[in-house]
Design an enzyme around this catalytic site. Structure first.
Site, short mmCIF file in Angstrom:
data_model
loop_
_atom_site.label_atom_id
_atom_site.label_comp_id
_atom_site.label_asym_id
_atom_site.label_seq_id
_atom_site.Cartn_x
_atom_site.Cartn_y
_atom_site.Cartn_z
N ARG A 21 36.01 80.38 66.41
CA ARG A 21 35.90 79.21 67.28
C ARG A 21 37.28 78.66 67.57
O ARG A 21 38.05 78.40 66.65
CB ARG A 21 35.03 78.12 66.64
N SER A 112 28.32 76.57 68.69
CA SER A 112 27.24 75.82 68.06
C SER A 112 27.19 74.37 68.53
O SER A 112 26.97 74.09 69.69
CB SER A 112 27.36 75.90 66.53
N HIS A 113 27.41 73.43 67.62
CA HIS A 113 27.26 72.01 67.91
C HIS A 113 28.55 71.38 68.42
O HIS A 113 28.60 70.18 68.67
CB HIS A 113 26.83 71.28 66.63
N LYS A 125 30.59 85.16 67.88
CA LYS A 125 30.10 85.54 66.55
C LYS A 125 29.41 86.89 66.65
O LYS A 125 28.64 87.14 67.58
CB LYS A 125 29.12 84.48 66.04
N ASP A 276 20.73 71.37 68.89
CA ASP A 276 22.16 71.36 69.17
C ASP A 276 22.54 72.34 70.27
O ASP A 276 21.68 72.87 70.97
CB ASP A 276 22.95 71.65 67.89
N ASP A 278 23.57 75.49 70.50
CA ASP A 278 23.04 76.86 70.56
C ASP A 278 21.62 76.97 70.01
O ASP A 278 21.09 78.08 69.90
CB ASP A 278 23.96 77.83 69.83
N ASP A 280 20.24 76.15 66.98
CA ASP A 280 19.90 76.51 65.59
C ASP A 280 19.80 75.30 64.66
O ASP A 280 19.39 75.45 63.52
CB ASP A 280 20.89 77.53 65.03
N ARG A 281 20.13 74.11 65.14
CA ARG A 281 20.03 72.91 64.30
C ARG A 281 18.94 71.99 64.83
O ARG A 281 18.51 72.12 65.97
CB ARG A 281 21.36 72.16 64.26
N THR A 343 27.72 77.44 51.61
CA THR A 343 27.41 77.08 52.99
C THR A 343 27.63 78.29 53.89
O THR A 343 28.60 79.02 53.75
CB THR A 343 28.30 75.91 53.44
N GLU A 362 19.96 73.91 55.19
CA GLU A 362 21.27 73.32 54.93
C GLU A 362 21.25 71.84 55.29
O GLU A 362 20.55 71.44 56.23
CB GLU A 362 22.36 74.02 55.75
N LYS A 375 19.24 80.03 61.35
CA LYS A 375 18.51 78.77 61.35
C LYS A 375 17.93 78.55 62.74
O LYS A 375 18.41 79.13 63.72
CB LYS A 375 19.41 77.62 60.93
N ARG A 495 34.44 67.04 54.14
CA ARG A 495 33.06 66.60 54.02
C ARG A 495 32.79 66.18 52.58
O ARG A 495 33.06 66.93 51.65
CB ARG A 495 32.10 67.71 54.46
#
Length: 542
Positions: A21, A112-113, A125, A276, A278, A280-281, A343, A362, A375, A495
Site C-alpha cells: 500500500r 482496503s479502508h 495484494k 469498508d 473493499d 471485508d470489514r 493480526t 479481528e 474477512k 494502536r
C-alpha cells in the site's frame, strides 16, 4: 508482441499484512506497479497456462493497473484471467471466485479502508489458490525479488474492454470479464435463511446499510434490496466512486458518524451496518446500541447455529491477539478450541484450511468464516440478520442477554496516527525493554502480573511469528496491548488496545470510557505515549 522492459529496483516495495500500500503518486511512478507485479509472478512456480483472478474496489487507479496486470499476465504465460466487470471485485468475492474457479491465485487491487483519490492510497495484494492472502514465505519472496528485479515482461496491445461481460483474447491468453456480484450473492443464499430474513423485513423491520461509496454497493443492493426485499434506498452511498465520494471508507464511529447518528435518533431503524472500501470489514449498530467488533465476533459465534450453513456447530473460533477475550468464553462454553493469532487474516487461513476453526474475527471490524479465506463484511451483516430473524429480539436485547451469560469485556482501541516512524519505533523499543521488569509494577489500575511480546507458533505447520505486540496483563483481568499498524501509507500508527472484564454479576451497563478510565491512565503511564509521540490524545477511538 511481448516486450522485455529494463528497470531498476525500488527499495520501498515490502508487502505489509495486506499487500503493498502506497500513495497513488508512488504507484504512478514509471515502472513502479510493473516492478511489483513482475516480482509477484517471479516468486511463483507452475502458473503457466493457469487461471488468475483480477479485480479491485474501484478506487482511483484501479482500472489503469488492471490493464497493466492483464498485459503482464499474458506476457508471463497465464492461460486465462477472470476480471470483474468494470474492474470491480470485493475482497471476499475475489476470494470466492478464486476458490470456485480453481484459479492459481489472484491480484486484489485495494488499499482496503484507506481513502481513495489521486492524492490518496492504492494497493496490490496477492492471494493464493485457497483464496486467502499470501503467507509470509510468499510475501518475503516477493519482497526479495523487488530488490533484485532488472526487467519485466508486458504485452504491447490495446486495452481490454472490461465493461462488457464476455470473453476475448489477449495474445495467447483468454480474458473473461465476469459478473462480480451474482456468484457471491448465490453463495450467501446457501449459508443463510433468506426466507426468514425476507419475512422479518416484510414485517416492518427496518435496516440501513452504508456502502460508503465503495465496493459493496452493488452487492448490498442485489442482496438486501432485490433478494431480501428491503425498500429501495436501504443501501446508502451505493455507487462505487474512485474517491469514495470523499469518504474515508473505514466503518468506525468516526468515519461512519452519519450512520451512527441515524441509529441513535428517536426514529432509528432497527438495524444499521456499514462496510469498508473493499468489502471485508463491517460495522454493526442496533437501534440505540453500538456493537464493538470484538463483541460482534462473540455473539456471532454463540448464535451461528441459528443459520443453516452453521447448524452443525463450529469446529473452533480464532481471533487476533489484540481482539478482546469475549470470544474465548463462548468457545469455552461450546467446548471448542479458541486460537489466538497475530493480526492479519492470512494467519486464519491455515486454521480454516485444516478444519480447525469455522469463524474468525479481528477487533478491526473484520469477521468471517470458512466459506472464503478473507474477512467478509456482508457475510457478518447477513449472519446478524439471520440471528435477529430467529430470536425475534432487538440488537440491544441480544447484547444484554449475551453479557448476562458470559460477562462483558469493556474494550476500546486508541489509534495515534501519523507518528514519525523513528518515534514510534523508539516507543515500542522502550516498551520491549521494560517487559522483564513490568511484572509486579503497580499502577492505578492494579498490579501487572504478566508482560510479553506476543509470539505465535502456527499449530498447522509449526511456523513462528515473533514481535507481534506487547501485552500487559493486570491482576484484575484487565489487559493493554501496544502494537504498530501495518496498514497505513504515511508515518506510523500506534494502536493501543484497552480491555477490562466484568463477570455476569458485575456492572454491565457502564459507558465504555468510564469503565476503561483506569486502563487508559495506566497505558499512558507505562508507555509514556505523549512523551514519545507529542500527542496528548488519540486520533481515533473505536
Amino acid at each position: 508482441m511481448i516486450q522485455t522492459v529494463s528497470t531498476k529496483p525500488f527499495d520501498d516495495q515490502k508487502p505489509g499484512t495486506s499487500g503493498l500500500r502506497k500513495k497513488v503518486r508512488i504507484f504512478q511512478q514509471a515502472h513502479y506497479a510493473e516492478n511489483f507485479v513482475q516480482s509477484v509472478f517471479d516468486s511463483l512456480e507452475g502458473y503457466e497456462g493457469q487461471t488468475l483472478v483480477v479485480g479491485g474496489d474501484g478506487r482511483y487507479l484501479n482500472r489503469e493497473v488492471i490493464q497493466i496486470v492483464l498485459k503482464m499476465a499474458a506476457a508471463n504465460g497465464f492461460g486465462r484471467v477472470l476480471v470483474g466487470k468494470g474492474g470491480i471485485l470485493s475482497t471476499p468475492a475475489a476470494s470466492h471466485l478464486i476458490r470456485s474457479s480453481g484459479a492459481f491465485g489472484g491480484l486484489v487491487l485495494s488499499a482496503s479502508h484507506n481513502p481513495g483519490g489521486p492524492d490518496e492510497d492504492f494497493g496490490i495484494k496477492y492471494n493464493v489458490s485457497n483464496g486467502g492472502p499470501a503467507p509470509e514465505k510468499v510475501t518475503d519472496a516477493i519482497h526479495a525479488r523487488t530488490l533484485a528485479i532488472q526487467s519485466y515482461r508486458i504485452l504491447a496491445a490495446p486495452d481490454v474492454d472490461i465493461d462488457a461481460i464476455g470473453t476475448s483474447r489477449l495474445g495467447g491468453m483468454t480474458v473473461e470479464v465476469v459478473d462480480p456480484v451474482t456468484g457471491y450473492a448465490d453463495l450467501m443464499e446457501t449459508l443463510f435463511d433468506f426466507a426468514a430474513i425476507r419475512a422479518m423485513i416484510a414485517g416492518r423491520f427496518a435496516l440501513s446499510f452504508d456502502s460508503m461509496s465503495a465496493v459493496t454497493g452493488p452487492y448490498a443492493v442485489e442482496i438486501f434490496e432485490r433478494r431480501l426485499g428491503a425498500p429501495a434506498g436501504t443501501v446508502r452511498n451505493a455507487t462505487p466512486l474512485p474517491d469514495f465520494g470523499h469518504h474515508h471508507p473505514d466503518p468506525n464511529l468516526v468515519h461512519a458518524k452519519e450512520l451512527y447518528d441515524r441509529m441513535m435518533a428517536a426514529d432509528a431503524p432497527d438495524f444499521g451496518a456499514a462496510s469498508d472500501g473493499d468489502g471485508d470489514r463491517n460495522l454493526i449498530i442496533g437501534k440505540h446500541c453500538y456493537v464493538t467488533p470484538s463483541d460482534s465476533l462473540a455473539v456471532l459465534a454463540a448464535n451461528a447455529h441459528l443459520a443453516p450453513g452453521y447448524a452443525k456447530g463450529l469446529k473452533g473460533i480464532a481471533r487476533s491477539m489484540p481482539t478482546s477475550g469475549a470470544a474465548d468464553r463462548v468457545a469455552e462454553k461450546l467446548g471448542i478450541p479458541l486460537y489466538e493469532t497475530p493480526t492479519g487474516w492470512k494467519f486464519f487461513g491455515n486454521l480454516l484450511d485444516a478444519g480447525m476453526a469455522t469463524i474468525c474475527g479481528e477487533e478491526s471490524a473484520g469477521t468471517g468464516s470458512d466459506h472464503v479465506r478473507e474477512k467478509d463484511g456482508i457475510w457478518a451483516v447477513l449472519l446478524w440478520l439471520n440471528i435477529l430473524a430467529v430470536r425475534r429480539q432487538s440488537v440491544a436485547q441480544i447484547m444484554a442477554d449475551h453479557w448476562a451469560t458470559y460477562g462483558r469485556n469493556y474494550y476500546a482501541r486508541h489509534d495515534y496516527e501519523g507518528i514519525a516512524k523513528d518515534r514510534a519505533d523508539a516507543l515500542m523499543a522502550a516498551l520491549r525493554g521494560k517487559i522483564r521488569d513490568l511484572p509486579g509494577f503497580a499502577t492505578i489500575l492494579g498490579t501487572v502480573v504478566q508482560a510479553d511480546d506476543f509470539a505465535y507458533t502456527d499449530p498447522t505447520d509449526a511456523s513462528t511469528s515473533s514481535a507481534q505486540g506487547v501485552r500487559i496483563l493486570f491482576d484484575d483481568g484487565s489487559r493493554i496491548v501496544f502494537r504498530l499498524s501495518g496498514t497505513g501509507t504515511e508515518g506510523a500508527t500506534l494502536r493501543v488496545y484497552l480491555e477490562r472484564f466484568l463477570g455476569p454479576d458485575g456492572k454491565l451497563d457502564m459507558e465504555t470510557g468510564a469503565a476503561l478510565f483506569r486502563v487508559i491512565e495506566s497505558a499512558e503511564r507505562i508507555a509514556d505515549i505523549e512523551a514519545f509521540t507529542g500527542m496528548n490524545a488519540p486520533s481515533v477511538i473505536t
